[in-house]
Design an enzyme around this catalytic site. Structure first.
Site, PDB file in Angstrom:
ATOM      1  N   HIS A 219      -1.264  -6.405   5.307  1.00 16.80           N
ATOM      2  CA  HIS A 219      -0.359  -6.258   4.171  1.00 16.80           C
ATOM      3  C   HIS A 219       0.500  -7.509   3.966  1.00 16.80           C
ATOM      4  O   HIS A 219       0.751  -7.922   2.852  1.00 16.80           O
ATOM      5  CB  HIS A 219       0.525  -5.038   4.432  1.00 16.80           C
ATOM      6  CG  HIS A 219       1.257  -4.547   3.242  1.00 16.80           C
ATOM      7  ND1 HIS A 219       0.663  -3.737   2.300  1.00 16.80           N
ATOM      8  CD2 HIS A 219       2.523  -4.743   2.822  1.00 16.80           C
ATOM      9  CE1 HIS A 219       1.541  -3.455   1.363  1.00 16.80           C
ATOM     10  NE2 HIS A 219       2.684  -4.055   1.646  1.00 16.80           N
TER      11      HIS A 219
ATOM     12  N   HIS B 141       0.987   1.003  -3.796  1.00 14.50           N
ATOM     13  CA  HIS B 141       1.743   1.783  -2.823  1.00 14.50           C
ATOM     14  C   HIS B 141       0.927   3.030  -2.512  1.00 14.50           C
ATOM     15  O   HIS B 141       1.370   4.162  -2.718  1.00 14.50           O
ATOM     16  CB  HIS B 141       3.146   2.122  -3.343  1.00 14.50           C
ATOM     17  CG  HIS B 141       4.207   1.896  -2.314  1.00 14.50           C
ATOM     18  ND1 HIS B 141       5.339   2.643  -2.202  1.00 14.50           N
ATOM     19  CD2 HIS B 141       4.286   0.980  -1.333  1.00 14.50           C
ATOM     20  CE1 HIS B 141       6.081   2.196  -1.200  1.00 14.50           C
ATOM     21  NE2 HIS B 141       5.461   1.185  -0.659  1.00 14.50           N
TER      22      HIS B 141
END
Lengths: 221, 718
Positions: free
Chosen positions: B37, B83
């Protein structure tokens, strides 16, 4: 006309109201929530938004600001006060207007174009509106107008209901009630007619966004 | 230490660089910084191939968001981000904080956010979890955007099996700034104060970045504490306070505390500036008692890190106080390229920045076996009743009316919305200049699964078409690349193909990639999602150029631009009626898109001949016409169909736009089309009569169209 546009923490239609009022030719100035003197203004607009997050109850915390007592004073002298959406909720919390705005019947935030009908009333801000059916958006989760029967009778008897939700032809019916408001009420005024609250957003229907907001804001000319 | 965070090979790499064993706090921090990430370690070498420059690009990838020039001294700042995992675990808070995070990426650059969009991908509507996830996500996106007062004015929502246990929530924000007032996340001055502003730090979201970088299983749902809780009211205050200190030029650099919190923001800012930082963790405002490691890795929301010269610090602190926000000096920029963490007068961590650069992987990839099993030709029997087929198809979850979603989003706050969710692209006025920015999100995961290269090309092309058909000039894209597990070579192949498709298409269209986000490991109990490279295209034009997507007047002429490619492969028709994901996907036809752009430049921008326009996409020509009738203007189509009618009506042919023009302008339109290198066909006329008629094949009332479209989602989001 000199217009004060209130900024509570969480107000988010402040620039929109400034844009609309300026477009109508009014002079505008922002009013911070700590301001205590409003003498320089002819009209105060309480814009929409989520004052203090509206986590407790829409509009409930704004009444504890320094500005709240200044608004009550401003009303005593007959100054015009316009509350739009969250502004309407705050005026109810301040008891400058009757009733309350409770959660929409579908328990959801609703944004859509609606039509509202101008009802003959004692409201001083709406006397010069020529068009009787106006189109503009609503954008709220707590816009379901509610009051007890005595208050409702009083609002009717004293001609203080200013706008009702209707269809495009002006029929006030269940199908055109977006949020469950009693008697399709979209806006009301106080006894003197100088304080008006409504849930729809007239500031979003001026200039390149539409003409109906310009009819609404005629009082600023 | 008993338990290690890092995989054995990465731990060995770190030890060899440090020439010692890392302490627990050092290892945990590096584990976060090296997460997929934060580090893009599997995707970096491929992302480098993307075109990132044009004469309109002011800042490309690498900053918090991309920046393009929109004329008259103003820029548009935008990015899209995923998300996904948090939204599956806690749909409301996961989606809400997704919106909050992307808003911060944009206003951290000095831009006032003026537009949000979302791209949502759920499992099928009949999956038991879908209604709950859909409801939570929509409320989350809505509540956050509505409260901060940023319109959510466009987006897309799709429902496919592959997302049953791994939904996707992609959020986009665009902001407007003055060109000379762009702020970057680069520390410049030794001795500058490091100022923490915003909400207090709590234990929420610790290791969120690493959760987002691993695959999912039944256990993951227990990770709820790693999902952050959003507070849009604080975000609203943060926007106003940050824009105020920026407007007064009081700060030198600023970055939001996103994934891996204080760690990534502090490390990145000084690393970019070739400097170092000392952080005094005792000074960080806390909600609860926390260890130094927890302070460093918390992903509590609505926090930013500012670097400012000490002479400005007091004024900055005062402005944040005015907005009722915490603001504290928590560190100093230093000359040595290292990060030193102090806690209760002890050094609890020390990092040489040169030694901790994340590894970069060139992961293996190979063509998946399923690709060769796809049928090239799809032949379907001609149906008896095309009217009922059309009504059924537009009631399907992927083609139905999305207003039960959009009505929960405030799309008109800020009084700039010229075109909202009713169109394929939205248009937002820039009052300062009289211009409008256009934006559209697009991707069809079915295409991308069957053919990742061309499917990704089509995602770019469809968003390009949406902008043109709305009257804008496409300028640049941001991408949000959602894929499965990159350690699986077949998934990696999808990723590489997809990048190639985006690269080639963006290069030909001259719409570079200015920002983006990669979300890998979208895999739950070994099931990977379809490749989902969501593209958001941004365009610009004059406010007056905005075109509606629905018919405006009766008795006008309806024109089809470009020939229809007959092919029901990968179509919604095939998926809905036969439950099949198969076939050759539509030909992207990149060149014809450039011709369409040329056509709109002349016919619309120059001669004002176009009254409304909509592109053909999912559902084909018939579904496009049905949608154009929704303004209560009907249409009567009479056209020679030299093929099977169902193929003509439902093929998802690319590079087609349907336009409404005045009858007398057809000759002019025909010659402009010829000049632009495309064909224009007269399809028929708009009608006062409230029906959609196509030859003697389809005859349905607009009322029936609306009923068919509206009930599907209304049942769930009542």
């Amino acid at each position: 006309m000199k217009v004060g546009i209130v900024r509570f923490l969480g107000t988010n239609c402040d620039y929109d109201c400034e844009f609309a009022a300026n477009y109508m030719g009014a002079q505008t100035k922002f009013v911070w929530h700590e301001q205590t003197n409003l003498k320089e203004f002819d009209c105060i607009i309480l814009p929409g938004g989520f004052s203090y997050g509206d986590y407790l109850r829409a509009g409930a915390l704004a009444k504890f600001t320094k500005l709240a007592s200044a608004l009550i004073e401003f009303d005593k002298y007959g100054g015009y006060i316009l509350g739009i959406c969250n502004g309407f909720q705050i005026l109810c919390e301040l008891h400058l207007l009757d009733g309350a705005l409770i959660t929409n019947v579908n328990l959801r935030f609703i944004h859509k174009q609606v039509h509202i009908k101008l009802i003959p009333s004692i409201c001083k801000l709406t006397q010069n509106i020529e068009k009787k059916i106006l189109q503009m958006p609503i954008a709220h989760k707590e816009g379901n107008f509610y009051c007890d029967e005595t208050t409702l009778k009083k609002l009717n008897d004293e001609n203080r209901i200013v706008f009702k939700y209707c269809d495009k032809d002006g029929n006030v019916d269940i199908g055109s009630n977006p949020n469950g408001s009693l008697e399709n009420i979209a806006g009301i005024c106080n006894k003197k007619g100088n304080v008006l609250g409504l849930m729809p957003h007239p500031e979003r229907a001026v200039s390149f966004l539409g003409q109906d907001g310009e009819h609404f804001f005629n009082f600023l000319r | 230490m008993t338990k290690h965070f890092l995989e054995p090979e990465e731990l060995a790499l770190l030890e060899s660089r440090l020439k010692r064993k890392p302490t627990e706090i050092e290892e945990a921090i590096i584990f976060s910084l090296w997460s997929e990430h934060c580090s893009y370690k599997s995707s970096k070498i491929h992302l480098k191939k993307l075109p990132t420059k044009s004469d309109k690009v002011v800042i490309g990838p690498g900053e918090n968001a991309g920046v393009i020039d929109i004329g008259d001294g103003y820029v548009a700042v935008f990015k899209m981000e995923s998300h996904n995992h948090p939204s599956y675990i806690d749909p409301y808070n996961g989606a809400a904080t997704g919106v909050g995070g992307i808003l911060r990426d944009v206003f951290t650059m000095g831009a006032r956010p003026v537009l949000n969009m979302d791209a949502l991908f759920f499992g099928t509507l009949n999956h038991p979890k879908t209604p709950y996830l859909l409801d939570g996500v929509v409320r989350g996106v809505g509540d956050y955007g509505n409260c901060v007062g940023v319109p959510t004015a466009s987006g897309q929502t799709m429902f496919l099996d592959c997302y049953n246990n791994n939904i996707l929530v992609n959020a986009f924000t665009l902001g407007i700034a003055k060109k000379e007032k762009i702020f970057l996340s680069i520390a410049k001055t030794v001795g500058a104060d490091v100022i923490y502003v915003g909400s207090k730090t709590g234990k929420d979201g610790i290791h969120g970045a690493t959760m987002a970088s691993s695959s999912f299983d039944e256990e993951s749902i227990k990770n709820r504490p790693t999902v952050q809780i959003g507070d849009p009211f604080t975000e609203k205050l943060l926007i106003e306070a940050c824009l105020e200190v920026m407007d007064k030029s009081l700060i030198e650099a600023i970055q939001d505390m996103g994934a891996a919190g204080l760690t990534s923001s502090a490390f990145e800012m000084v690393e970019k500036g070739g400097l170092g930082v000392e952080l005094y963790l005792d000074n960080v405002p806390l909600r609860e008692s926390m260890t130094p490691l927890e302070i460093m890795l918390s992903e509590s929301q609505e926090r930013m890190l500012i670097i400012a010269e000490p002479k400005n610090s007091k004024e900055i602190l005062d402005i944040f106080k005015k907005w009722s926000l915490d603001a504290t000096i928590i560190g100093k920029v230093i000359k040595d390229k290292k990060v030193v963490l102090y806690y209760k007068n002890d050094i609890v961590g020390e990092f040489e920045l040169d030694l901790i650069e994340a590894p970069v992987y060139d992961r293996k990839y190979k063509k998946p076996a399923y690709i060769d099993k796809i049928n090239k030709e799809i032949e379907l029997e001609a149906p008896d009743d095309l009217s009922s087929k059309l009504l059924s198809l537009i009631s399907s979850p992927n083609l139905c009316d999305k207003s039960p979603i959009f009505e929960q989003y405030d799309s008109t706050v800020q009084t700039n919305t010229l075109k909202g969710p009713e169109g394929d692209a939205c248009a937002i006025a820039v009052k300062q200049t009289g211009m409008a920015v256009f934006a559209s999100t697009s991707v069809n995961p079915i295409y991308c699964y069957l053919d990742p290269y061309n499917g990704s090309a089509i995602a770019v092309l469809e968003s390009y078409r949406n902008i043109i058909a709305s009257g804008g000039d496409p300028i640049a894209i941001t991408d949000c690349l959602n894929f499965g597990n990159p350690q699986n070579p077949e998934i990696m192949w999808q990723f590489v193909q997809s990048i190639e498709g985006i690269k080639d298409t963006c290069a030909k269209l001259n719409t570079p990639v200015v920002s983006g986000n990669v979300s890998l490991y979208n895999e739950t109990t070994s099931q990977n999602i379809f490749p989902t490279p969501t593209i958001a295209m941004v365009g610009v034009s004059n406010m007056q150029d905005v075109l509606k997507s629905q018919f405006q007047f009766a008795n006008n002429t309806i024109v089809l631009l470009n020939d229809i490619e007959l092919n029901l492969g990968a179509s919604q028709y095939l998926y809905w009626f036969y439950n099949k994901i198969d076939g050759k996907i539509p030909d992207p036809r990149v060149k014809q898109h450039l011709s369409l752009k040329k056509f709109f430049d002349i016919a619309h921008k120059k001669h004002r001949l176009i009254i409304s326009a909509k592109d053909i996409s999912m559902g084909g020509l018939a579904c496009c016409l049905a949608s154009m009738c929704e303004n209560n203007i009907g249409c009567d189509i009479k056209i020679n169909i030299n093929s099977n009618p169902h193929e003509f009506l439902f093929s998802e042919s690319q590079a087609n736009i349907i336009i409404e023009i005045k009858n007398q302008d057809f000759d002019a339109i025909e010659s402009i089309a010829y000049e632009s290198g495309i064909n224009a066909y007269r399809l028929g006329f708009t009608t006062q009569e409230q029906t959609l008629k196509i030859n003697n094949l389809i005859n349905v009332s607009i009322d029936d169209i609306k009923k068919a479209k509206s009930s599907t989602l209304r049942k769930i989001l009542s």
